[in-house]
Each structure stands twice: as C-alpha cells, then as structure tokens.
Scaffold this active site. Sequence first.
Site, short mmCIF file in Angstrom:
data_model
loop_
_atom_site.label_atom_id
_atom_site.label_comp_id
_atom_site.label_asym_id
_atom_site.label_seq_id
_atom_site.Cartn_x
_atom_site.Cartn_y
_atom_site.Cartn_z
N SER A 7 0.84 -1.20 0.00
CA SER A 7 0.00 0.00 0.00
C SER A 7 0.88 1.25 0.00
O SER A 7 1.64 1.47 0.95
CB SER A 7 -0.89 0.00 1.24
OG SER A 7 -1.44 1.29 1.42
N MET A 36 -8.66 8.64 0.25
CA MET A 36 -9.44 9.05 1.44
C MET A 36 -9.97 10.46 1.24
O MET A 36 -9.23 11.33 0.77
CB MET A 36 -8.54 9.05 2.68
CG MET A 36 -7.90 7.73 2.97
SD MET A 36 -6.87 7.87 4.44
CE MET A 36 -6.09 6.27 4.44
N GLY A 143 -2.35 4.47 8.18
CA GLY A 143 -1.43 3.34 8.18
C GLY A 143 -0.85 3.14 9.57
O GLY A 143 -1.01 3.98 10.45
N GLY A 144 -0.19 2.02 9.78
CA GLY A 144 0.58 1.79 11.00
C GLY A 144 -0.23 1.45 12.24
O GLY A 144 0.30 1.49 13.34
N GLY A 196 1.19 -1.88 4.34
CA GLY A 196 1.72 -0.54 4.15
C GLY A 196 3.05 -0.42 4.86
O GLY A 196 4.13 -0.62 4.29
N SER A 197 2.98 -0.11 6.16
CA SER A 197 4.21 0.14 6.91
C SER A 197 5.16 -1.05 6.92
O SER A 197 6.38 -0.87 6.87
CB SER A 197 3.87 0.59 8.34
OG SER A 197 2.79 -0.15 8.85
#
Length: 219
Positions: A7, A36, A143-144, A196-197
């Site tokens: 991502s 978003m 994210g994260g 993602g992360s």
Amino acid sequence: MNYLVPSILSADFCELGTQLDIIGKSSVEHLHVDIMDGMFVPSISFGMPVLECVRKRTDLFLDVHMMVERPERYVDEFMRLGADGITIHVEACDCIYKTLEHIRSLGGKRGIAINPETPIEHAFPYIEHVDMVLVMTVHPGFGGQSYIPECYDKIRSIRSEINKRGLPVDVEIDGGVRLENLKRNLDVGANMIVTGSAVFKGDIENNIKVFLSRMKQEA
Ligand code: DX5
Ligand code: ZN
C-alpha cells in the site's frame, strides 16, 4: 493464489517513483492505492494527480481502495486515470450493485470493502457481483495501526461463504498486517495481503522478499 499487495499510503512521497521501481523489480503484481476523502474517514490521502503519476510509472495492477462517501461519483475518472480495480465500501454507497456493474463495464475488477464494526454478513449479498471482498482489519484512515483480532473470524466466515458458493472471489485484508500475524491470516482464508508500513518502513526490497518467502512457505 496468495498475493502481497503493498500500500503506497506508507511510501515516502518524495521518493515515490524510486520506491515504485523497487517494487516493480520484485515479483509483486499489485499495488494498493488508498483514496481518502476526509468524510468517510477522518483523513485525506491523495487523489487523481497521484494516481495518474503512479500509472505512468508502473505496470503493476492498481488496486484502488475508495475510502470515500458516494464513490460512484469517481469511478469513471479513476478508471480513466488507470485503475485496474476499484473497491467501494458497503457503508459508503447507496447504489452498490449499479456501481459494481459500472466498474465491470469499464473493464475493472470489482471489490466490496467492509469496516471492522460492520457484520460480515453485510457483504454476503454482493459476493456474486465482485472479484474481491476486502475485510478491513483496522479502522480505515491511517497506516501503521494494530490489527484487530476479532477480524480473524470475519475472514474465516467470508471465505467459507465464498467457497460454499464455489466462486473465484479473492479475500483481501488491509491494516495491521505484519510478519507475526501473516500465517494466521492466510490460515483463515485471506489471499490478498495488503501491507503498508511493514513493506515501506526500512528496506523495501528486503521486506518484500521476506514476506513473499513466508507466503510461499505457507502456501
Ligand atoms: C488504512 C489503509 C491501508 C493502510 C495499511 O486505512 O486502507 O491500506 O495503508 O497500512 P498498514 O499496513 O501500515 O496498517
Ligand atoms: Zn487500503
């Protein structure tokens, strides 16, 4: 078939082109693109100009995740700019069947996404009308975050419903996926793994290698 789907929300946007090239050289086939709107989710990510640039830079399958109210307003534009698949949220759209059919008519893969607090049964009516069900495993928007463990049962349940109907529908998971919970997610039936992360923080090339080799072992 299992896929790793990085991502770009966690990319370094000053280095996006270089980071896309690194992913392009790996055996990853998809890229997850989080849109978003600041309404459906609290945050705003990026939009059309970024998608357009990404499309010019890579041949990877662009899996566009619309965290947007009334996503039907943007299907034409996102497809024109190079999306390969568009996923809309069950919570965000009043004309889901029509929108999914529109995505299909433009040659896109259709996805339906479901938030952690929405019962998984709300996705059941759409199974025959999509190529993928996206089970959000964090609250969408950032994210994260940490994986929400209640989601394992939702994944198991949508996978079993898909199998019961004998349909070739993918189950994608998105949010909080790490090496530590990868196996359990694959075991309950997820096969498109958004990260993602876990991919973008640190050495992207090596992170992808480690994920892909774990996924192979689990296959
Ligand atoms: C969250 C986004 C995700 C996000 C996942 O709302 O939909 O795609 O990039 O990031 P990680 O893997 O860091 O949780
Ligand atoms: Zn996403």
